[in-house]
Write a protein that holds these residues in place. Structure first.
Motif, PDB file in Angstrom:
ATOM      1  N   ASP A  46       0.843  -1.210   0.000  1.00  0.00           N
ATOM      2  CA  ASP A  46       0.000   0.000   0.000  1.00  0.00           C
ATOM      3  C   ASP A  46       0.872   1.253   0.000  1.00  0.00           C
ATOM      4  OD1 ASP A  46      -2.252  -1.575  -0.021  1.00  0.00           O
ATOM      5  OD2 ASP A  46      -2.711  -1.304   2.124  1.00  0.00           O
ATOM      6  N   LEU A  47       1.930   1.240   0.820  1.00  0.00           N
ATOM      7  CA  LEU A  47       2.841   2.391   0.856  1.00  0.00           C
ATOM      8  C   LEU A  47       3.535   2.579  -0.486  1.00  0.00           C
ATOM      9  CD1 LEU A  47       4.469   2.115   4.397  1.00  0.00           C
ATOM     10  CD2 LEU A  47       2.989   3.942   3.560  1.00  0.00           C
ATOM     11  N   GLU A  48       3.957   1.470  -1.095  1.00  0.00           N
ATOM     12  CA  GLU A  48       4.611   1.537  -2.397  1.00  0.00           C
ATOM     13  C   GLU A  48       3.640   2.108  -3.438  1.00  0.00           C
ATOM     14  OE1 GLU A  48       7.558   1.401  -5.125  1.00  0.00           O
ATOM     15  OE2 GLU A  48       7.791   0.941  -3.010  1.00  0.00           O
ATOM     16  N   ALA A  49       2.387   1.633  -3.408  1.00  0.00           N
ATOM     17  CA  ALA A  49       1.381   2.140  -4.344  1.00  0.00           C
ATOM     18  C   ALA A  49       1.146   3.633  -4.099  1.00  0.00           C
ATOM     19  CB  ALA A  49       0.071   1.366  -4.189  1.00  0.00           C
ATOM     20  N   MET A  50       1.109   4.021  -2.825  1.00  0.00           N
ATOM     21  CA  MET A  50       0.904   5.435  -2.483  1.00  0.00           C
ATOM     22  C   MET A  50       2.078   6.281  -2.967  1.00  0.00           C
ATOM     23  SD  MET A  50      -0.019   7.190   1.224  1.00  0.00           S
ATOM     24  CE  MET A  50      -0.529   5.652   1.847  1.00  0.00           C
ATOM     25  N   VAL A  51       3.299   5.751  -2.792  1.00  0.00           N
ATOM     26  CA  VAL A  51       4.492   6.472  -3.248  1.00  0.00           C
ATOM     27  C   VAL A  51       4.435   6.644  -4.766  1.00  0.00           C
ATOM     28  CG1 VAL A  51       6.999   6.257  -3.537  1.00  0.00           C
ATOM     29  CG2 VAL A  51       5.963   5.861  -1.302  1.00  0.00           C
ATOM     30  N   GLN A  52       4.063   5.573  -5.477  1.00  0.00           N
ATOM     31  CA  GLN A  52       3.952   5.665  -6.934  1.00  0.00           C
ATOM     32  C   GLN A  52       2.878   6.688  -7.329  1.00  0.00           C
ATOM     33  OE1 GLN A  52       3.236   1.686  -8.315  1.00  0.00           O
ATOM     34  NE2 GLN A  52       5.397   1.076  -8.155  1.00  0.00           N
ATOM     35  N   HIS A  53       1.761   6.661  -6.617  1.00  0.00           N
ATOM     36  CA  HIS A  53       0.680   7.613  -6.887  1.00  0.00           C
ATOM     37  C   HIS A  53       1.154   9.049  -6.651  1.00  0.00           C
ATOM     38  CE1 HIS A  53      -3.434   8.851  -7.430  1.00  0.00           C
ATOM     39  NE2 HIS A  53      -3.405   9.521  -6.279  1.00  0.00           N
ATOM     40  N   VAL A  54       1.889   9.245  -5.562  1.00  0.00           N
ATOM     41  CA  VAL A  54       2.422  10.583  -5.263  1.00  0.00           C
ATOM     42  C   VAL A  54       3.409  11.012  -6.342  1.00  0.00           C
ATOM     43  CG1 VAL A  54       3.891  11.860  -3.638  1.00  0.00           C
ATOM     44  CG2 VAL A  54       1.999  10.483  -2.779  1.00  0.00           C
ATOM     45  N   GLU A  55       4.263  10.076  -6.781  1.00  0.00           N
ATOM     46  CA  GLU A  55       5.217  10.391  -7.841  1.00  0.00           C
ATOM     47  C   GLU A  55       4.490  10.771  -9.134  1.00  0.00           C
ATOM     48  OE1 GLU A  55       7.755   6.988  -8.160  1.00  0.00           O
ATOM     49  OE2 GLU A  55       8.999   7.583  -6.452  1.00  0.00           O
ATOM     50  N   GLN A  56       3.435  10.037  -9.478  1.00  0.00           N
ATOM     51  CA  GLN A  56       2.649  10.356 -10.674  1.00  0.00           C
ATOM     52  C   GLN A  56       2.017  11.748 -10.530  1.00  0.00           C
ATOM     53  OE1 GLN A  56      -0.122   7.111 -10.965  1.00  0.00           O
ATOM     54  NE2 GLN A  56       1.327   5.763 -12.027  1.00  0.00           N
TER      55      GLN A  56
END
Length: 159
Positions: A46-56
């Protein structure tokens, strides 16, 4: 010996019960540990997905900021052009007002000239009337003089 044997069996039973209890506790702890591992892995995902979402989102925001900067630069350039156009229009307006003032002065001069022409025309008409009247008088006098000459000629011929 029997007694010792019974005590040892009792101890063995107690140790077996304790061992089973501890084995149950250990299974429960292992199960809990596995659940925690799964939970941590899910949280990590979930954190990794959130980090990717934030990066996007950051990339999108960066693109938007670049577009906004380009738009702002274009708008500044357009604003400068419009300001120059406005200055030119104001100068043209002032020139037109000056031309209008000159035109008003020319109109006023034309009006004065027209008034003078009308006065000259009126006085010319009066002078022409006087000349015509004088010409008629002269014609009448000339006719009278001719008549007098004829009368004199007739008088001289008839004497």
């Amino acid at each position: 010996l029997k007694e010792e044997n019974a005590i040892l069996r009792s101890k063995i039973n107690k140790l077996q019960i304790l061992s089973e209890t501890q084995a149950d506790k250990m299974r429960k702890l292992e199960k809990k540990l596995e659940e925690n591992k799964i939970k941590e892995e899910k949280e990590a995902q979930d954190l990794e997905a959130m980090v990717q979402h934030v990066e996007q989102n950051l990339q999108l925001m960066t693109k938007r900021a670049a577009k906004a900067e380009n738009s702002a630069a274009k708008l500044r350039q357009e604003n400068a052009q419009l300001q120059a156009e406005l200055r030119n229009c104001r100068l043209e307006k002032e020139a037109l007002r000056a031309d209008q003032a000159g035109l008003a002065a020319a109109r006023q001069n034309a009006e004065v000239a027209l008034q003078h022409l009308l006065q000259v025309t009126t006085s010319s008409r009066a002078s022409i009337r006087q000349l015509l009247s004088g010409a008629e008088s002269l014609q009448l006098i000339a006719d009278l003089l001719k008549s007098i000459d004829r009368i004199s000629e007739v008088s001289e011929d008839g004497q």
